[in-house]
Design a protein around this motif. Structure first.
Motif, PDB file in Angstrom:
ATOM      1  N   THR A 173       0.809  -1.233   0.000  1.00 23.35           N
ATOM      2  CA  THR A 173       0.000   0.000   0.000  1.00 23.35           C
ATOM      3  C   THR A 173       0.837   1.276   0.000  1.00 23.35           C
ATOM      4  O   THR A 173       0.297   2.351  -0.274  1.00 23.35           O
ATOM      5  CB  THR A 173      -0.930   0.009   1.227  1.00 23.35           C
ATOM      6  OG1 THR A 173      -0.128  -0.147   2.416  1.00 23.35           O
ATOM      7  CG2 THR A 173      -1.954  -1.108   1.144  1.00 23.35           C
ATOM      8  N   HIS A 174       2.123   1.170   0.299  1.00 18.36           N
ATOM      9  CA  HIS A 174       2.977   2.362   0.369  1.00 18.36           C
ATOM     10  C   HIS A 174       4.189   2.175  -0.548  1.00 18.36           C
ATOM     11  O   HIS A 174       4.881   1.157  -0.487  1.00 18.36           O
ATOM     12  CB  HIS A 174       3.444   2.617   1.804  1.00 18.36           C
ATOM     13  CG  HIS A 174       2.311   2.740   2.779  1.00 18.36           C
ATOM     14  ND1 HIS A 174       1.520   3.856   2.867  1.00 18.36           N
ATOM     15  CD2 HIS A 174       1.820   1.854   3.685  1.00 18.36           C
ATOM     16  CE1 HIS A 174       0.598   3.686   3.810  1.00 18.36           C
ATOM     17  NE2 HIS A 174       0.757   2.470   4.318  1.00 18.36           N
ATOM     18  N   PHE A 180       5.293   5.300   4.011  1.00 20.25           N
ATOM     19  CA  PHE A 180       4.925   4.437   5.136  1.00 20.25           C
ATOM     20  C   PHE A 180       5.013   5.206   6.454  1.00 20.25           C
ATOM     21  O   PHE A 180       4.098   5.174   7.279  1.00 20.25           O
ATOM     22  CB  PHE A 180       5.857   3.215   5.173  1.00 20.25           C
ATOM     23  CG  PHE A 180       5.542   2.217   6.257  1.00 20.25           C
ATOM     24  CD1 PHE A 180       4.717   1.133   6.009  1.00 20.25           C
ATOM     25  CD2 PHE A 180       6.073   2.371   7.538  1.00 20.25           C
ATOM     26  CE1 PHE A 180       4.430   0.210   7.007  1.00 20.25           C
ATOM     27  CE2 PHE A 180       5.797   1.469   8.538  1.00 20.25           C
ATOM     28  CZ  PHE A 180       4.967   0.387   8.273  1.00 20.25           C
ATOM     29  N   LEU A 181       6.123   5.927   6.636  1.00 24.50           N
ATOM     30  CA  LEU A 181       6.320   6.681   7.884  1.00 24.50           C
ATOM     31  C   LEU A 181       5.298   7.810   8.013  1.00 24.50           C
ATOM     32  O   LEU A 181       4.797   8.086   9.110  1.00 24.50           O
ATOM     33  CB  LEU A 181       7.740   7.248   7.937  1.00 24.50           C
ATOM     34  CG  LEU A 181       8.840   6.229   8.243  1.00 24.50           C
ATOM     35  CD1 LEU A 181      10.213   6.832   7.976  1.00 24.50           C
ATOM     36  CD2 LEU A 181       8.749   5.755   9.691  1.00 24.50           C
ATOM     37  N   ARG A 182       4.977   8.466   6.881  1.00 27.85           N
ATOM     38  CA  ARG A 182       3.984   9.538   6.938  1.00 27.85           C
ATOM     39  C   ARG A 182       2.641   9.004   7.435  1.00 27.85           C
ATOM     40  O   ARG A 182       1.963   9.640   8.259  1.00 27.85           O
ATOM     41  CB  ARG A 182       3.829  10.186   5.551  1.00 27.85           C
ATOM     42  CG  ARG A 182       4.765  11.355   5.310  1.00 27.85           C
ATOM     43  CD  ARG A 182       4.398  12.071   4.031  1.00 27.85           C
ATOM     44  NE  ARG A 182       4.864  11.349   2.861  1.00 27.85           N
ATOM     45  CZ  ARG A 182       6.049  11.549   2.273  1.00 27.85           C
ATOM     46  NH1 ARG A 182       6.879  12.450   2.774  1.00 27.85           N
ATOM     47  NH2 ARG A 182       6.403  10.865   1.210  1.00 27.85           N
ATOM     48  N   PHE A 183       2.253   7.823   6.939  1.00 25.61           N
ATOM     49  CA  PHE A 183       0.959   7.260   7.310  1.00 25.61           C
ATOM     50  C   PHE A 183       0.944   6.833   8.784  1.00 25.61           C
ATOM     51  O   PHE A 183       0.047   7.227   9.548  1.00 25.61           O
ATOM     52  CB  PHE A 183       0.626   6.059   6.417  1.00 25.61           C
ATOM     53  CG  PHE A 183      -0.696   5.424   6.749  1.00 25.61           C
ATOM     54  CD1 PHE A 183      -1.869   5.933   6.236  1.00 25.61           C
ATOM     55  CD2 PHE A 183      -0.760   4.321   7.596  1.00 25.61           C
ATOM     56  CE1 PHE A 183      -3.095   5.355   6.549  1.00 25.61           C
ATOM     57  CE2 PHE A 183      -1.968   3.743   7.916  1.00 25.61           C
ATOM     58  CZ  PHE A 183      -3.145   4.248   7.390  1.00 25.61           C
ATOM     59  N   TYR A 184       1.961   6.061   9.199  1.00 26.60           N
ATOM     60  CA  TYR A 184       1.932   5.525  10.556  1.00 26.60           C
ATOM     61  C   TYR A 184       2.347   6.551  11.609  1.00 26.60           C
ATOM     62  O   TYR A 184       2.077   6.364  12.794  1.00 26.60           O
ATOM     63  CB  TYR A 184       2.798   4.262  10.645  1.00 26.60           C
ATOM     64  CG  TYR A 184       2.072   3.049  10.109  1.00 26.60           C
ATOM     65  CD1 TYR A 184       1.161   2.352  10.895  1.00 26.60           C
ATOM     66  CD2 TYR A 184       2.263   2.625   8.799  1.00 26.60           C
ATOM     67  CE1 TYR A 184       0.483   1.254  10.402  1.00 26.60           C
ATOM     68  CE2 TYR A 184       1.584   1.531   8.285  1.00 26.60           C
ATOM     69  CZ  TYR A 184       0.691   0.844   9.098  1.00 26.60           C
ATOM     70  OH  TYR A 184      -0.002  -0.236   8.610  1.00 26.60           O
ATOM     71  N   SER A 185       2.981   7.628  11.177  1.00 25.98           N
ATOM     72  CA  SER A 185       3.287   8.702  12.132  1.00 25.98           C
ATOM     73  C   SER A 185       2.004   9.347  12.643  1.00 25.98           C
ATOM     74  O   SER A 185       1.957   9.858  13.772  1.00 25.98           O
ATOM     75  CB  SER A 185       4.183   9.751  11.485  1.00 25.98           C
ATOM     76  OG  SER A 185       5.473   9.239  11.290  1.00 25.98           O
ATOM     77  N   ASN A 186       0.942   9.331  11.817  1.00 28.62           N
ATOM     78  CA  ASN A 186      -0.345   9.833  12.293  1.00 28.62           C
ATOM     79  C   ASN A 186      -0.876   8.987  13.448  1.00 28.62           C
ATOM     80  O   ASN A 186      -1.447   9.510  14.410  1.00 28.62           O
ATOM     81  CB  ASN A 186      -1.364   9.841  11.145  1.00 28.62           C
ATOM     82  CG  ASN A 186      -1.103  10.949  10.143  1.00 28.62           C
ATOM     83  OD1 ASN A 186      -0.614  12.010  10.521  1.00 28.62           O
ATOM     84  ND2 ASN A 186      -1.415  10.708   8.874  1.00 28.62           N
ATOM     85  N   LYS A 187      -0.704   7.674  13.333  1.00 27.20           N
ATOM     86  CA  LYS A 187      -1.112   6.781  14.413  1.00 27.20           C
ATOM     87  C   LYS A 187      -0.273   7.025  15.662  1.00 27.20           C
ATOM     88  O   LYS A 187      -0.779   7.021  16.790  1.00 27.20           O
ATOM     89  CB  LYS A 187      -0.978   5.317  13.974  1.00 27.20           C
ATOM     90  CG  LYS A 187      -1.758   4.968  12.716  1.00 27.20           C
ATOM     91  CD  LYS A 187      -3.253   5.130  12.933  1.00 27.20           C
ATOM     92  CE  LYS A 187      -4.050   4.767  11.685  1.00 27.20           C
ATOM     93  NZ  LYS A 187      -5.501   4.998  11.877  1.00 27.20           N
TER      94      LYS A 187
END
Length: 588
Positions: A173-174, A180-187
């Motif tokens: 997906t990334h 990947f880091l941009r997406f999971y940094s939100n979490k």
């Protein structure tokens, strides 16, 4: 800061001398262990111990063995056998270590051996005392009960660094690691902001957030010289593998470990874990200086010393940093060296920190200076230092000042204002008093004027010493006050920094009539020693006349001196031992 560190070091030494530590490993020895030379031993004479040496020298293995000492901890967590790197046992010599701790005034020894079990090939257990290893008691003692904090700063990476620099990336997906880091940094931000446990694809993706106390935050701020308002820590596996993330808040900026230096992350983790460690813990630190500049290293060391005093910790540090071991007592420094013959590592338990620089191949640009008044004295001291080894050579430089003793005594008025690491070794005939003047033992009314102090200086040096005062039109009172200060400083410097050779002149030390006879017989068999003796009134003239008889010219005088010095060094007589002890004293 240095004065504070030195003061706290003295306090820590007093605590150790008074047996304040109730849970303390006094020593560890290795009858047979990995690549250490058989029967190696480390004594923990000071609550903070430094393991110093080159990479691959056994320091980390030693830290891991200490990790395995207390009850409930096992070396097998870090050292285990594989097909590629099998752990071999030889006959009856199993890999093992023995440590001693004090209980009600008695030393109890515990041995831990590696025992192969089918379901656990890396099992370590206590064993019965083994007499061939020098264990005297017949009773098997339980391991010491002590909490352990073990931090390896080469592997203590932040979650961001671990993922970005070391983990292999694959995602459906990334496209990139950055995506990947941009997406999971939100979490991760959600976890920081809400202190919730995140469940995204998997349950419990993080542990509860930890907010450092105000004191911890102040300590981190002082070490890093930054003003942090809050510091938060979260352990999580949002970046595929478990790791630690931090969030730092300053007055006008917030940032995570992604933008912090690795040194900042390491300091935050270290301060938090050590500050919250239970009393009398065993703290094991592997290269804590990683990514820290020299100033931060010194401030980190100050924090560690203070925690040792407050909580009675025992700390062992593997390091390559001269800034951590500077000012520490010799007994705290353990140097790991490699034997050329076997490749095994040996441990020296008492080394000056500048000698440790030599083992680390760090150039010592601040050598201690020894001043002498003649060339023969310089040769004697240089050759003695050379005999004591390269590490000792790396500490000292000997300089001959041709002006004589009076000139050196006058020069000390300038030297004392510049350095404490310059020493004078006069010939024995310059020793006017049996012991150096100690102003603490002289009544105040005998040292309350510059005239009286100059008289004391003359009784010590045999000459009138002139002090150079500040310029300007000073009043008599100010000149007197300044002269008093300088004269007292001179006498204090003299007491600490001036020494004497054991005999009247250096030639007395090296002259050996039997050696002279043998050499004369070899070089000039037709000459007789009695001719040389009759023409000489002292040993200096003996050596000079011997040179003339053997070589026919004075140009060979220094070569002659070197021959006699070599002969003297081989004998290792009482004068050699006196000079050797003096040099060892100056090292400290």
């Amino acid at each position: 800061m240095i004065d504070k560190i030195v003061k706290n070091i003295n306090t820590l030494q007093q605590l150790k001398n008074n047996d304040i530590h109730r849970k303390y490993i006094e020593y560890i020895r290795y009858p047979f262990f990995r690549n250490l030379a058989p029967d190696s031993k480390i004594t923990f004479d000071f609550p903070i111990t430094f393991l110093v040496g080159k990479n691959g020298g056994g320091k980390s293995s030693t830290l891991q063995s200490l990790y395995g000492c207390p009850k409930g901890y096992s070396l097998g967590d870090y050292w285990f056998t594989t097909e590629l790197d099998p752990i071999k046992e030889f006959d009856k010599n199993r890999n093992c270590f023995i440590y001693g701790f004090k209980d009600n005034g008695l030393i109890k020894e515990v041995i831990k051996q590696r025992i192969h079990r089918d379901n656990d090939p890396d099992y370590w257990e206590t064993a019965k005392p083994i007499k061939r290893y020098g264990m005297q008691n017949s009773q098997r003692f339980s391991p010491i009960e002590k909490d352990v904090v073990y931090l390896d700063f080469r592997t203590e990476l932040s979650a961001f660094d671990k993922f970005f620099h070391f983990l292999k990336f694959h995602s459906n997906t990334h496209k990139t690691k950055q995506d990947f880091l941009r997406f999971y940094s939100n979490k991760l931000k959600e976890a920081f902001d809400t202190n919730k446990i995140i469940s995204y694809y998997k349950p419990n993706r993080n542990k509860p957030k930890v907010i450092l106390s105000k004191i911890e935050t102040k300590i981190v701020s002082e070490i890093l010289r930054k003003e942090f308002e809050t510091i938060e820590i979260i352990e999580h596996n949002l970046f595929k593998d478990w790791g630690t993330s931090i969030r730092l808040k300053q007055k006008n900026i917030n940032y995570s470990e992604a933008f912090a230096g690795s040194g900042e992350t390491a300091v935050v983790i270290l301060v938090h874990k050590i500050y919250n460690a239970s009393n009398e813990s065993l703290i094991l630190l592997d290269e804590p200086e990683t990514s820290l500049h020299s100033g931060a290293q010194k401030r980190l060391m100050s924090f560690l010393i203070e925690q040792c005093i407050k909580k009675k910790h025992q700390v062992v540090i593997s390091t390559h940093s001269p800034f951590l071991i500077e000012n520490m007592p010799n007994e705290s420094i353990k140097v790991f060296s490699t034997l050329n013959t076997t490749g095994k590592f040996v441990i020296d338990n008492d080394r000056n920190y500048k000698e440790a620089f030599h083992e680390l191949e760090i150039e010592n640009t601040t050598k201690k200076i020894i001043l002498v008044e003649d060339r023969t004295a310089q040769i004697i001291i240089d050759k003695t230092i050379e005999k004591l080894g390269k590490a000792t050579e790396d500490i000292f430089v000997t300089k001959y000042l041709p002006g004589g003793a009076d000139d050196i005594n006058q020069r000390l008025t300038t030297i004392m204002e510049i350095t404490d690491d310059t020493y004078v070794v006069f010939d024995g005939d310059q020793k006017k008093l049996q012991s150096p003047i100690d102003l603490n033992s002289i009544p105040p009314n005998q040292q309350d004027t510059s005239v009286k102090l100059k008289a004391l200086i003359k009784s010590q040096t045999g000459c009138d010493v002139k002090f150079y005062l500040n310029g300007g039109n000073q009043s008599k009172e100010l000149k007197e006050e300044e002269t008093l200060r300088l004269a007292k400083k001179y006498l204090e410097f003299y007491k600490k920094n001036v020494f004497y050779l054991p005999l009247l002149i250096p030639e007395d030390i090296i002259w050996d009539e039997d050696f002279a006879k043998k050499l004369l017989k070899l070089l000039k068999p037709d000459k007789d020693i009695s001719i040389i003796k009759s023409a000489s009134s002292n040993s200096k003239e003996l050596l000079f006349n011997f040179c003339i008889q053997c070589y026919g010219e004075s140009k060979q005088y220094e070569s002659t001196v070197l021959q006699f010095v070599s002969n003297w060094l081989n004998k290792e007589d009482t004068h050699f031992l006196n000079i050797k002890n003096l040099i060892n004293q100056l090292k400290n």
